[in-house]
Design a protein around this motif. Structure first.
Motif, PDB file in Angstrom:
ATOM      1  N   GLY A  82       0.773  -1.217   0.000  1.00 46.02           N
ATOM      2  CA  GLY A  82       0.000   0.000   0.000  1.00 46.02           C
ATOM      3  C   GLY A  82       0.816   1.284   0.000  1.00 46.02           C
ATOM      4  N   LYS A  83       2.136   1.199  -0.150  1.00 43.15           N
ATOM      5  CA  LYS A  83       2.996   2.381  -0.041  1.00 43.15           C
ATOM      6  C   LYS A  83       3.658   2.802  -1.362  1.00 43.15           C
ATOM      7  CE  LYS A  83       2.535   2.669   4.449  1.00 43.15           C
ATOM      8  NZ  LYS A  83       1.934   3.776   5.125  1.00 43.15           N
ATOM      9  N   ARG A  84       3.337   2.115  -2.447  1.00 41.19           N
ATOM     10  CA  ARG A  84       4.013   2.396  -3.725  1.00 41.19           C
ATOM     11  C   ARG A  84       3.856   3.864  -4.157  1.00 41.19           C
ATOM     12  NH1 ARG A  84       6.029  -0.745  -7.686  1.00 41.19           N
ATOM     13  NH2 ARG A  84       5.206  -2.583  -6.659  1.00 41.19           N
ATOM     14  N   GLN A  89       6.329   9.322  -4.708  1.00 42.65           N
ATOM     15  CA  GLN A  89       6.341  10.760  -4.441  1.00 42.65           C
ATOM     16  C   GLN A  89       7.592  11.168  -3.661  1.00 42.65           C
ATOM     17  OE1 GLN A  89       2.565  11.338  -2.475  1.00 42.65           O
ATOM     18  NE2 GLN A  89       1.605  12.061  -4.356  1.00 42.65           N
ATOM     19  N   GLU A  90       7.951  10.378  -2.649  1.00 36.06           N
ATOM     20  CA  GLU A  90       9.134  10.702  -1.840  1.00 36.06           C
ATOM     21  C   GLU A  90      10.413  10.615  -2.674  1.00 36.06           C
ATOM     22  OE1 GLU A  90      10.936  12.152   1.512  1.00 36.06           O
ATOM     23  OE2 GLU A  90       8.790  11.904   1.161  1.00 36.06           O
ATOM     24  N   ILE A  91      10.477   9.633  -3.556  1.00 33.76           N
ATOM     25  CA  ILE A  91      11.633   9.514  -4.456  1.00 33.76           C
ATOM     26  C   ILE A  91      11.729  10.770  -5.322  1.00 33.76           C
ATOM     27  CG2 ILE A  91      12.481   8.294  -6.511  1.00 33.76           C
ATOM     28  CD1 ILE A  91      11.478   5.683  -5.161  1.00 33.76           C
ATOM     29  N   GLY A 108      10.234  -2.228  -6.813  1.00 40.75           N
ATOM     30  CA  GLY A 108       9.389  -1.316  -7.561  1.00 40.75           C
ATOM     31  C   GLY A 108      10.162  -0.236  -8.274  1.00 40.75           C
ATOM     32  N   PHE A 109      11.312   0.154  -7.687  1.00 35.85           N
ATOM     33  CA  PHE A 109      12.093   1.257  -8.220  1.00 35.85           C
ATOM     34  C   PHE A 109      13.580   0.955  -8.074  1.00 35.85           C
ATOM     35  CE2 PHE A 109       8.121   2.849  -6.539  1.00 35.85           C
ATOM     36  CZ  PHE A 109       7.635   3.631  -7.569  1.00 35.85           C
ATOM     37  N   MET A 131       8.231   3.207   4.096  1.00 30.19           N
ATOM     38  CA  MET A 131       7.572   2.980   2.808  1.00 30.19           C
ATOM     39  C   MET A 131       8.119   1.781   2.038  1.00 30.19           C
ATOM     40  SD  MET A 131       7.769   6.857   1.462  1.00 30.19           S
ATOM     41  CE  MET A 131       8.733   7.684   2.699  1.00 30.19           C
ATOM     42  N   ALA A 132       9.367   1.392   2.342  1.00 31.39           N
ATOM     43  CA  ALA A 132      10.005   0.370   1.507  1.00 31.39           C
ATOM     44  C   ALA A 132      11.185  -0.268   2.228  1.00 31.39           C
ATOM     45  CB  ALA A 132      10.510   1.008   0.211  1.00 31.39           C
TER      46      ALA A 132
END
Length: 151
Positions: A82-84, A89-91, A108-109, A131-132
Motif C-alpha cells: 500500500g505504499k508504492r 512521491q518521496e523519491i 518497484g524502483f 515505505m520500503a
C-alpha cells in the motif's frame, strides 16, 4: 536518391545529431560547414528533428565530483504493501536521487543517489524506511554512463 534510414533519419540528420552530441552549443555556421550544407538548412533540420521528438532539448551536463559528490549508490526500493504511490512521491522529492526507474519484479524502483560522504547514506535511506525495504550498492565505476540510443 533519398537516403532515408529505416528510423526516418537520413545521413545528414545522423551527421547533425552526432555533431550536436559532441557539442550542443555548436553554431549553425560551424555545424553547416561540418555537414557541407547551408546554415539555414541545418537550422531547419534541427527544428524538424525537434518537431519529430528526436531532439528533446539541449542541456548542460554537470560533474557530480566537481560539486562535491564523491560517491554514487544504486538503491533498489521494494515498496511495503500500500505504499508504492507514497514511495514514488518521496523519491521524486529527494534531490539526491538523480535518476530513478520504475521496474518490474519484486523491486518497484531502482534509483541512483549522489553522496558527498558514505555517512550520508543511512540518514538518506532512513526517510524511506516506513515505505520500503532497500538494497544498496555503492558504485565503484561506470564503464557505460547513460548514452544516447543508436540511430
Amino acid at each position: 536518391m533519398c537516403n532515408r534510414m529505416e528510423n526516418g533519419l537520413d545521413m545528414l540528420d545522423r551527421q547533425i545529431l552526432k555533431a550536436l552530441l559532441q557539442d550542443a552549443r555548436v553554431s549553425w555556421k560551424e555545424l553547416a560547414e561540418e555537414a557541407g550544407v547551408s546554415a539555414p538548412t541545418v537550422r531547419d533540420r534541427v527544428r524538424r528533428l525537434q518537431d519529430l521528438g528526436v531532439v528533446q532539448g539541449f542541456t548542460v551536463e554537470l560533474a557530480p565530483t566537481a560539486l562535491g559528490y564523491t560517491l554514487e549508490a544504486v538503491v533498489r526500493f521494494r515498496p511495503l504493501p500500500g505504499k508504492r504511490h507514497i514511495l514514488e512521491q518521496e523519491i521524486q522529492l529527494t534531490e539526491r536521487i538523480v535518476q530513478c526507474d520504475k521496474v518490474t519484479g519484486e523491486d518497484g524502483f531502482v534509483a541512483r543517489i549522489l553522496l558527498k560522504t558514505i555517512e550520508e547514506l543511512d540518514p538518506l535511506l532512513e526517510r524511506f524506511s516506513r515505505m520500503a525495504t532497500t538494497h544498496t550498492s555503492v558504485v565503484k565505476s561506470s564503464p557505460v554512463r547513460m548514452r544516447p540510443p543508436p540511430f
